[in-house]
Design a protein around this motif. Structure first.
Motif, PDB file in Angstrom:
ATOM      1  N   GLU A   2       0.843  -1.197   0.000  1.00  0.00           N
ATOM      2  CA  GLU A   2       0.000   0.000   0.000  1.00  0.00           C
ATOM      3  C   GLU A   2       0.878   1.246   0.000  1.00  0.00           C
ATOM      4  O   GLU A   2       1.823   1.348   0.777  1.00  0.00           O
ATOM      5  N   GLU A  17      -2.751   0.382  -4.143  1.00  0.00           N
ATOM      6  CA  GLU A  17      -2.232  -0.959  -3.845  1.00  0.00           C
ATOM      7  C   GLU A  17      -1.432  -1.394  -5.067  1.00  0.00           C
ATOM      8  O   GLU A  17      -1.965  -1.475  -6.164  1.00  0.00           O
ATOM      9  N   THR A  18      -0.141  -1.664  -4.883  1.00  0.00           N
ATOM     10  CA  THR A  18       0.736  -1.973  -6.003  1.00  0.00           C
ATOM     11  C   THR A  18       1.530  -3.252  -5.757  1.00  0.00           C
ATOM     12  O   THR A  18       1.699  -3.672  -4.606  1.00  0.00           O
ATOM     13  N   ASP A  19       2.009  -3.836  -6.840  1.00  0.00           N
ATOM     14  CA  ASP A  19       2.845  -5.034  -6.754  1.00  0.00           C
ATOM     15  C   ASP A  19       4.325  -4.693  -6.618  1.00  0.00           C
ATOM     16  O   ASP A  19       5.154  -5.586  -6.480  1.00  0.00           O
ATOM     17  N   THR A  21       7.888  -3.334  -5.007  1.00  0.00           N
ATOM     18  CA  THR A  21       8.509  -3.399  -3.685  1.00  0.00           C
ATOM     19  C   THR A  21       8.734  -1.982  -3.168  1.00  0.00           C
ATOM     20  O   THR A  21       8.634  -1.006  -3.928  1.00  0.00           O
ATOM     21  N   THR A  44       1.621   2.329 -10.886  1.00  0.00           N
ATOM     22  CA  THR A  44       0.558   1.474 -11.423  1.00  0.00           C
ATOM     23  C   THR A  44       0.032   0.579 -10.305  1.00  0.00           C
ATOM     24  O   THR A  44       0.810  -0.032  -9.578  1.00  0.00           O
ATOM     25  N   ASP A  45      -1.306   0.519 -10.179  1.00  0.00           N
ATOM     26  CA  ASP A  45      -1.895  -0.303  -9.127  1.00  0.00           C
ATOM     27  C   ASP A  45      -2.023  -1.759  -9.577  1.00  0.00           C
ATOM     28  O   ASP A  45      -1.658  -2.104 -10.695  1.00  0.00           O
ATOM     29  N   VAL A  46      -2.526  -2.600  -8.690  1.00  0.00           N
ATOM     30  CA  VAL A  46      -2.612  -4.039  -8.962  1.00  0.00           C
ATOM     31  C   VAL A  46      -3.594  -4.371 -10.083  1.00  0.00           C
ATOM     32  O   VAL A  46      -3.539  -5.456 -10.657  1.00  0.00           O
ATOM     33  N   LYS A  47      -4.497  -3.459 -10.417  1.00  0.00           N
ATOM     34  CA  LYS A  47      -5.466  -3.682 -11.497  1.00  0.00           C
ATOM     35  C   LYS A  47      -4.995  -3.104 -12.821  1.00  0.00           C
ATOM     36  O   LYS A  47      -5.722  -3.121 -13.800  1.00  0.00           O
ATOM     37  N   GLY A  48      -3.769  -2.557 -12.841  1.00  0.00           N
ATOM     38  CA  GLY A  48      -3.214  -2.020 -14.074  1.00  0.00           C
ATOM     39  C   GLY A  48      -3.518  -0.559 -14.331  1.00  0.00           C
ATOM     40  O   GLY A  48      -3.126  -0.011 -15.353  1.00  0.00           O
ATOM     41  N   ASP A  66       6.402  -4.349   2.967  1.00  0.00           N
ATOM     42  CA  ASP A  66       6.472  -5.263   1.834  1.00  0.00           C
ATOM     43  C   ASP A  66       5.543  -6.461   1.980  1.00  0.00           C
ATOM     44  O   ASP A  66       4.909  -6.883   1.048  1.00  0.00           O
ATOM     45  N   GLU A  67       5.475  -7.029   3.161  1.00  0.00           N
ATOM     46  CA  GLU A  67       4.649  -8.213   3.350  1.00  0.00           C
ATOM     47  C   GLU A  67       3.645  -7.962   4.462  1.00  0.00           C
ATOM     48  O   GLU A  67       3.921  -7.273   5.431  1.00  0.00           O
TER      49      GLU A  67
END
Length: 77
Positions: A2, A17-19, A21, A44-48, A66-67
């Motif tokens: 986040e 919310e992103t993928d 690191t 870019t978020d997790v939905k693109g 990170d986790e």
């Protein structure tokens, strides 16, 4: 992960919310800040979907962990 982005003169923060690191997000921020007066921070978020914020309008950026930490009462007696 986040990422919260505070924009000047806006009362609500953007939450993305992103993928990426934490290191990758920080690198994107540093690259945007390195550009003279016309830089744009993009993520870019997790939905693109892509979020673009002019560097001149940035108030703050908060990078989450990170986790995810486990939540609950998993201990044994």
């Amino acid at each position: 992960m986040e990422v919260k982005i505070g924009v000047r003169s806006v009362h609500r923060e953007l939450v993305v919310e992103t993928d990426l690191t934490a290191e990758q997000v920080e690198e994107e921020i540093r690259n945007a800040l390195a550009v003279d007066r016309g830089g744009v921070f993009s993520i870019t978020d997790v939905k693109g979907r892509r979020v673009l914020v002019p560097v001149a309008s940035l108030g703050f950026i908060e990078i989450g962990e990170d986790e995810a930490r486990p939540v609950g009462f998993g201990g044994t007696l």
